[in-house]
Motif scaffolding. Structure first.
Motif, PDB file in Angstrom:
ATOM      1  N   GLU A 115     -36.707  -1.548  -4.278  1.00 45.20           N
ATOM      2  CA  GLU A 115     -35.482  -0.979  -3.710  1.00 45.20           C
ATOM      3  C   GLU A 115     -34.539  -2.081  -3.232  1.00 45.20           C
ATOM      4  N   GLU A 116     -35.114  -3.154  -2.673  1.00 43.53           N
ATOM      5  CA  GLU A 116     -34.287  -4.237  -2.173  1.00 43.53           C
ATOM      6  C   GLU A 116     -33.611  -4.985  -3.323  1.00 43.53           C
ATOM      7  N   LYS A 123     -22.656  -2.745 -11.445  1.00 47.62           N
ATOM      8  CA  LYS A 123     -22.154  -1.371 -11.500  1.00 47.62           C
ATOM      9  C   LYS A 123     -23.277  -0.349 -11.667  1.00 47.62           C
ATOM     10  N   ALA A 124     -24.406  -0.789 -12.207  1.00 47.83           N
ATOM     11  CA  ALA A 124     -25.538   0.119 -12.412  1.00 47.83           C
ATOM     12  C   ALA A 124     -26.813  -0.705 -12.490  1.00 47.83           C
ATOM     13  N   PHE A 125     -27.946  -0.034 -12.304  1.00 44.99           N
ATOM     14  CA  PHE A 125     -29.259  -0.689 -12.364  1.00 44.99           C
ATOM     15  C   PHE A 125     -30.169   0.207 -13.191  1.00 44.99           C
ATOM     16  N   ILE A 126     -30.706  -0.352 -14.264  1.00 49.47           N
ATOM     17  CA  ILE A 126     -31.609   0.375 -15.157  1.00 49.47           C
ATOM     18  C   ILE A 126     -32.938  -0.361 -15.202  1.00 49.47           C
ATOM     19  N   LYS A 127     -34.030   0.361 -15.041  1.00 49.68           N
ATOM     20  CA  LYS A 127     -35.329  -0.293 -15.101  1.00 49.68           C
ATOM     21  C   LYS A 127     -35.756  -0.487 -16.553  1.00 49.68           C
ATOM     22  N   LYS A 128     -36.465  -1.568 -16.782  1.00 50.92           N
ATOM     23  CA  LYS A 128     -37.023  -1.838 -18.107  1.00 50.92           C
ATOM     24  C   LYS A 128     -38.270  -0.982 -18.336  1.00 50.92           C
ATOM     25  N   PRO A 129     -38.553  -0.668 -19.618  1.00 55.12           N
ATOM     26  CA  PRO A 129     -37.665  -0.793 -20.773  1.00 55.12           C
ATOM     27  C   PRO A 129     -36.544   0.236 -20.693  1.00 55.12           C
ATOM     28  N   LEU A 177     -44.665  -1.690  -5.494  1.00 56.31           N
ATOM     29  CA  LEU A 177     -45.654  -1.028  -4.643  1.00 56.31           C
ATOM     30  C   LEU A 177     -46.122  -1.961  -3.530  1.00 56.31           C
ATOM     31  N   LEU A 178     -46.382  -3.221  -3.877  1.00 51.77           N
ATOM     32  CA  LEU A 178     -46.826  -4.200  -2.877  1.00 51.77           C
ATOM     33  C   LEU A 178     -45.758  -4.398  -1.805  1.00 51.77           C
ATOM     34  N   GLY A 179     -44.498  -4.476  -2.219  1.00 50.38           N
ATOM     35  CA  GLY A 179     -43.417  -4.657  -1.268  1.00 50.38           C
ATOM     36  C   GLY A 179     -43.320  -3.513  -0.281  1.00 50.38           C
ATOM     37  N   ARG A 180     -43.551  -2.278  -0.767  1.00 50.53           N
ATOM     38  CA  ARG A 180     -43.505  -1.126   0.134  1.00 50.53           C
ATOM     39  C   ARG A 180     -44.665  -1.148   1.120  1.00 50.53           C
ATOM     40  N   VAL A 181     -45.842  -1.555   0.643  1.00 46.84           N
ATOM     41  CA  VAL A 181     -47.017  -1.608   1.524  1.00 46.84           C
ATOM     42  C   VAL A 181     -46.848  -2.662   2.612  1.00 46.84           C
ATOM     43  N   GLY A 196     -43.926  -4.170   3.469  1.00 46.37           N
ATOM     44  CA  GLY A 196     -42.633  -4.124   4.134  1.00 46.37           C
ATOM     45  C   GLY A 196     -41.831  -5.398   3.969  1.00 46.37           C
ATOM     46  N   VAL A 197     -41.988  -6.066   2.822  1.00 37.72           N
ATOM     47  CA  VAL A 197     -41.283  -7.323   2.570  1.00 37.72           C
ATOM     48  C   VAL A 197     -40.733  -7.309   1.141  1.00 37.72           C
ATOM     49  N   PHE A 198     -39.840  -8.268   0.850  1.00 34.65           N
ATOM     50  CA  PHE A 198     -39.318  -8.431  -0.502  1.00 34.65           C
ATOM     51  C   PHE A 198     -40.214  -9.407  -1.256  1.00 34.65           C
ATOM     52  N   ILE A 199     -40.647  -9.007  -2.433  1.00 38.55           N
ATOM     53  CA  ILE A 199     -41.545  -9.826  -3.244  1.00 38.55           C
ATOM     54  C   ILE A 199     -40.724 -10.606  -4.262  1.00 38.55           C
ATOM     55  N   GLN A 200     -40.896 -11.918  -4.270  1.00 37.37           N
ATOM     56  CA  GLN A 200     -40.206 -12.755  -5.247  1.00 37.37           C
ATOM     57  C   GLN A 200     -41.074 -12.866  -6.498  1.00 37.37           C
ATOM     58  N   LEU A 201     -40.484 -12.542  -7.632  1.00 42.05           N
ATOM     59  CA  LEU A 201     -41.241 -12.474  -8.879  1.00 42.05           C
ATOM     60  C   LEU A 201     -41.065 -13.733  -9.715  1.00 42.05           C
ATOM     61  N   PRO A 202     -42.154 -14.193 -10.330  1.00 45.96           N
ATOM     62  CA  PRO A 202     -42.070 -15.331 -11.238  1.00 45.96           C
ATOM     63  C   PRO A 202     -41.871 -14.848 -12.663  1.00 45.96           C
TER      64      PRO A 202
END
Length: 334
Positions: free
Chosen positions: A88-89, A100-106, A162-166, A168-174
């Motif tokens: 969500e963050e 203008k918009a956000f679409i999840k992959k795929p 899911l991890l971020g919600r559990v 309560g933090v923003f997860i930085q992805l590699p």
């Protein structure tokens, strides 16, 4: 109908090919491609991206950096973010920076058409088939490694959400690292990454649809107390171990479910097992070296923003799984 310059900016050949082919069959676009944020920004400056389909997790400069630069330079561009990072963050930040918009992959073709229509591009909202591959020039060639990295990237993003919600933090992805390794190379990779640190590791097996392997989640002992504080976990050893097992189930389970969904298979998951606690990586390797032979190894390191905490996830697929994985990915690519 006059053509509109559209830029597809994503480091994955697989993602760019999927996006281009997801464009509506009556596409009015002149398509360009960029393989990282810096390259994409330069293409936009050259007028190649009135509309931009932008990934977030890229080398050189990520999608957030591109959006920030567009705003800083006052470049008038319509950006649709298409990303595997579905936190969500991440959505909030992308839109705050001007997406203008956000679409999840795929990307779903109908969602893409709706997003383009919202920009004023007149495209009928029907599920008419997308244009065939031959209608597009310069579709990228997709290797097995690139395709599997993209599939893993999407699954990794689901797990991070899911991890971020559990936590309560923003997860930085590699960017996932995908390699086919001999057992000695795998041991060297593990040892080099964790040299001198004491670790605890959880393993969970999976099997289904001709594919099998093990997921290994490595926790750095120096960071476990900080994670326990985030979750208000008691500081005794049994409570911490239960916490690690719960986190492993969340991260590994979400990642494997993401893979299952994309590959259209059902991966049954075993119970998480403790492979080692408070031991150097060399001991962990020695204890478990018979388990890991030649393998397709995917390395993912989740980092918690503004905290010195990260989790290392390894997905280790058996050598016998490779033919089935290639078959599934070839179907997706074509």
């Amino acid at each position: 109908m006059s053509t509109i310059p559209l830029l597809v900016c994503d480091d994955s050949n697989m993602a760019r090919k999927q996006l281009i082919r997801a464009l509506p069959s009556n596409w009015p676009f002149r398509i360009s491609q960029a393989t990282n944020g810096r390259e994409g920004l330069e293409a936009i400056r050259e007028g190649l991206g009135q509309v931009v389909l932008l990934d977030l997790t890229m080398p050189e400069m990520d999608g957030f950096g591109v959006l920030a630069k567009l705003r800083e330079e006052g470049l008038q561009v319509d950006v649709i973010v298409v990303s595997g990072d579905v936190q969500e963050e991440a959505v909030r930040r992308a839109k705050a920076l001007g997406a203008k918009a956000f679409i999840k992959k795929p990307a779903d073709p109908l969602q893409l058409a709706e997003a383009l229509n919202a920009l004023g591009v007149d495209i009928p909202l029907t599920r008419a088939p997308s244009a065939p591959a031959e209608a597009f020039s310069d579709l990228p060639n997709v290797s097995f490694r690139d395709a599997f990295r993209e599939v893993t990237n999407i699954a990794m993003g689901r797990a991070a959400e899911l991890l971020g919600r559990v936590l309560g933090v923003f997860i930085q992805l590699p960017i996932p690292n995908v390699n086919i390794l001999e057992v000695g190379e795998l041991h060297m990779t593990l040892a080099d990454a964790q040299r001198g640190e004491r670790l605890s590791a959880i393993c969970q097996g999976y099997i289904g649809g001709g594919i099998a392997g093990e997921a290994l989640l490595v926790f750095h002992d120096a960071e476990i107390n900080d994670v326990a504080k985030l979750l208000n976990t008691q500081e005794d050893e049994s409570a911490k171990l239960e916490m690690l097992l719960d986190l492993a189930s969340i991260i590994i389970g979400a990642c494997l479910n993401g893979l299952s969904e994309q590959l259209n298979i059902n991966l049954s998951q075993g119970h998480p097992l403790v492979l080692g606690q408070h031991c150097p990586i060399e001991d962990l390797i020695r204890i478990n070296q018979r388990r890991w032979k030649r393998t397709l190894a995917v390395e993912i390191s989740y980092s918690l923003e503004d905290m010195d905490i990260h989790f290392d996830l390894l997905l280790l697929f058996t050598e016998d799984s490779l033919p089935r994985l290639r078959e599934k990915l070839d179907f997706m690519i074509d």
